[in-house]
Design a protein around this motif. Structure first.
Motif, PDB file in Angstrom:
ATOM      1  N   LEU A 177       0.838  -1.196   0.000  1.00 60.57           N
ATOM      2  CA  LEU A 177       0.000   0.000   0.000  1.00 60.57           C
ATOM      3  C   LEU A 177       0.876   1.251   0.000  1.00 60.57           C
ATOM      4  CD1 LEU A 177      -2.646  -1.016   2.701  1.00 60.57           C
ATOM      5  CD2 LEU A 177      -2.863  -1.186   0.209  1.00 60.57           C
ATOM      6  N   LYS A 178       0.320   2.323  -0.519  1.00 62.49           N
ATOM      7  CA  LYS A 178       1.010   3.606  -0.524  1.00 62.49           C
ATOM      8  C   LYS A 178       1.120   4.129   0.905  1.00 62.49           C
ATOM      9  CE  LYS A 178       0.632   8.335  -2.304  1.00 62.49           C
ATOM     10  NZ  LYS A 178      -0.217   9.283  -3.089  1.00 62.49           N
ATOM     11  N   ASP A 199     -12.998   9.741   8.052  1.00 64.71           N
ATOM     12  CA  ASP A 199     -13.292  11.022   7.398  1.00 64.71           C
ATOM     13  C   ASP A 199     -12.077  11.945   7.309  1.00 64.71           C
ATOM     14  OD1 ASP A 199     -15.977  10.552   6.840  1.00 64.71           O
ATOM     15  OD2 ASP A 199     -16.664  11.319   8.778  1.00 64.71           O
ATOM     16  N   ASP A 201      -8.697  13.780   6.324  1.00 63.89           N
ATOM     17  CA  ASP A 201      -7.922  14.004   5.107  1.00 63.89           C
ATOM     18  C   ASP A 201      -6.459  13.723   5.441  1.00 63.89           C
ATOM     19  OD1 ASP A 201      -6.811  14.800   2.727  1.00 63.89           O
ATOM     20  OD2 ASP A 201      -7.128  16.957   3.065  1.00 63.89           O
ATOM     21  N   SER A 205      -2.411   5.725   2.979  1.00 65.19           N
ATOM     22  CA  SER A 205      -3.488   4.729   3.010  1.00 65.19           C
ATOM     23  C   SER A 205      -4.062   4.575   4.409  1.00 65.19           C
ATOM     24  CB  SER A 205      -2.953   3.362   2.547  1.00 65.19           C
ATOM     25  OG  SER A 205      -2.380   3.442   1.268  1.00 65.19           O
ATOM     26  N   LYS A 206      -5.365   4.265   4.445  1.00 64.05           N
ATOM     27  CA  LYS A 206      -6.030   3.939   5.704  1.00 64.05           C
ATOM     28  C   LYS A 206      -6.372   2.452   5.693  1.00 64.05           C
ATOM     29  CE  LYS A 206      -8.186   8.499   5.977  1.00 64.05           C
ATOM     30  NZ  LYS A 206      -9.448   9.242   5.764  1.00 64.05           N
ATOM     31  N   LYS A 219     -17.735  -0.197   4.670  1.00 65.17           N
ATOM     32  CA  LYS A 219     -17.039  -0.552   3.426  1.00 65.17           C
ATOM     33  C   LYS A 219     -17.691   0.130   2.232  1.00 65.17           C
ATOM     34  CE  LYS A 219     -15.481  -4.705   2.635  1.00 65.17           C
ATOM     35  NZ  LYS A 219     -15.378  -6.195   2.524  1.00 65.17           N
ATOM     36  N   TYR A 222     -16.908   4.017   2.522  1.00 65.77           N
ATOM     37  CA  TYR A 222     -15.507   4.419   2.365  1.00 65.77           C
ATOM     38  C   TYR A 222     -14.774   3.423   1.460  1.00 65.77           C
ATOM     39  CZ  TYR A 222     -16.564   7.279   6.487  1.00 65.77           C
ATOM     40  OH  TYR A 222     -17.121   8.183   7.378  1.00 65.77           O
ATOM     41  N   PRO A 223     -15.051   3.432   0.168  1.00 68.16           N
ATOM     42  CA  PRO A 223     -14.437   2.447  -0.735  1.00 68.16           C
ATOM     43  C   PRO A 223     -12.923   2.597  -0.851  1.00 68.16           C
ATOM     44  CG  PRO A 223     -15.595   4.151  -1.979  1.00 68.16           C
ATOM     45  CD  PRO A 223     -15.967   4.346  -0.547  1.00 68.16           C
ATOM     46  N   GLN A 224     -12.382   3.762  -0.498  1.00 66.47           N
ATOM     47  CA  GLN A 224     -10.938   3.976  -0.607  1.00 66.47           C
ATOM     48  C   GLN A 224     -10.171   3.404   0.580  1.00 66.47           C
ATOM     49  OE1 GLN A 224     -13.163   6.082   0.384  1.00 66.47           O
ATOM     50  NE2 GLN A 224     -12.344   7.541   1.897  1.00 66.47           N
ATOM     51  N   VAL A 225     -10.875   2.988   1.636  1.00 66.54           N
ATOM     52  CA  VAL A 225     -10.238   2.428   2.832  1.00 66.54           C
ATOM     53  C   VAL A 225     -10.042   0.922   2.642  1.00 66.54           C
ATOM     54  CG1 VAL A 225     -10.515   2.013   5.303  1.00 66.54           C
ATOM     55  CG2 VAL A 225     -11.201   4.215   4.316  1.00 66.54           C
ATOM     56  N   HIS A 226      -8.944   0.412   3.155  1.00 63.62           N
ATOM     57  CA  HIS A 226      -8.628  -1.015   3.032  1.00 63.62           C
ATOM     58  C   HIS A 226      -9.132  -1.743   4.283  1.00 63.62           C
ATOM     59  CE1 HIS A 226      -6.035  -0.138  -0.438  1.00 63.62           C
ATOM     60  NE2 HIS A 226      -5.707   0.952   0.243  1.00 63.62           N
TER      61      HIS A 226
END
Length: 337
Positions: A177-178, A199, A201, A205-206, A219, A222-226
């Motif tokens: 992950l970045k 939430d 900024d 990566s989270k 999920k 927050y689709p950008q969260v792993h």
């Protein structure tokens, strides 16, 4: 010494209460204490409304009394306020037996987050439950002060521990992950206040490790969260060690075992200045506490990993067991008198 620990929280649940009791049992046995757990195993259960992963055991006073008689413990510790804890308390009071309790979970806040039941009502029930014991064990000084202000009595300190061999900076895994990686581990449930973290900024990566009733909803939101689900053992240790900051948005935890696991892994903590983080992190420079959680998370990036690790080394399961026994012995002496 023969000890009976009564708990409604038990495997397959994955949470701080279960982990604490499991490790406590191991540490007590290493000290030559004979430990028996009275758990929901072997009893019919019903799912807790709004949280089906937690099962409530169904039993009776007679059956619990028989189990206590069979174990013949020198002392009894009631760890939870659920059905088994309530029945064991009733048996002890009816038989004039001394017992200790421990305060693990803020059920008044837990219940208020899901229903319109006022916290004052729930705290009255909790106070009645615990004040009948000869000692209520609490994990931190700030929690003890808070409960004392609410009318709880006979409060006793009981620390927690961490496996510093398992949770170690050397266990670092490649998550692909970045970076930087901001991590949270725990139940995915409303009382954990996860949106306060998700939430934010933040760069990189989270990552969220854990399961719970809010997992599907979060999920989707927050689709950008792993979201990695439940992870344990070496796999979990590798995730901690691979992360740059452990973000703990909960305002209701009574301690936070995951804080120690993160610190032992060399992962600094970012959290609100509330019970748990205040006691573990405080002014020790192993993390950053702030009402601005984003500021805390970014500030924690500057905390040396060895500083985080050093703080965790102050905690051990052996000391946890020693404190537990120190509070049980007066109860055992009182029972024998």
């Amino acid at each position: 010494m023969r000890v009976l620990i009564v708990t409604d929280a038990w495997r397959p649940q994955v949470n701080g209460v279960v982990r604490t009791l499991e490790r406590l049992g191991e540490a007590l046995e290493e000290r030559g204490v004979e430990v028996t757990f009275l758990t929901p195993e072997g009893y019919p259960t019903l799912p807790l409304p709004s949280y089906p992963e937690i099962r409530l055991a169904l039993s009776s006073v007679r059956r619990i009394a028989r189990r206590i008689e069979d174990v013949a413990p020198d002392c009894i510790h009631i760890a939870t306020e659920g059905p088994l804890g309530l029945l064991a308390r009733r048996v002890c009071l009816a038989g004039g037996r001394s017992f200790t309790t421990s305060y693990h979970t803020r059920f008044p806040e837990f219940l208020r987050a899901r229903t319109p039941v006022p916290e004052s009502w729930s705290y009255a029930c909790m106070r009645r439950f615990h004040n009948a014991s000869c000692g209520t064990l609490v994990a931190t000084p700030s929690l003890a002060a808070e409960l004392a202000a609410k009318g709880f009595i006979n409060l006793r300190p009981w620390t927690r521990g961490v496996d510093t061999e398992l949770f170690n900076p050397r266990k670092k895994a490649d998550l692909g992950l970045k970076g930087p990686i901001f991590l949270n581990v725990g139940r995915v449930a409303v009382e954990k206040n996860l949106p306060a973290f998700l939430d934010l900024d933040l760069p990189g990566s989270k990552v969220v490790v854990g399961d719970g009733p809010d997992l599907a909803r979060l999920k989707a939101r927050y689709p950008q969260v792993h979201f990695l689900g439940t992870r344990t053992g070496e796999e979990l240790a590798g995730i901690y060690a691979a992360s740059d900051v452990f973000v703990f948005p909960s305002r209701t935890d009574t301690f936070g075992n995951v804080l120690l696991e993160a610190l032992a892994s060399g992962c600094p903590v970012a959290a609100y200045p509330v019970t748990g983080p205040l006691d573990i992190v405080g002014d020790t420079q192993c993390g950053v506490l702030s009402e601005d959680l984003r500021q805390a998370a970014l500030g924690a990036l500057e905390v040396p990993r060895e500083q985080a690790r050093s703080r965790a080394l102050a905690y051990s399961w052996d000391e946890c067991a020693a404190q537990f026994l120190a509070h049980l012995r007066p109860a055992a002496d009182q029972a024998a008198a």
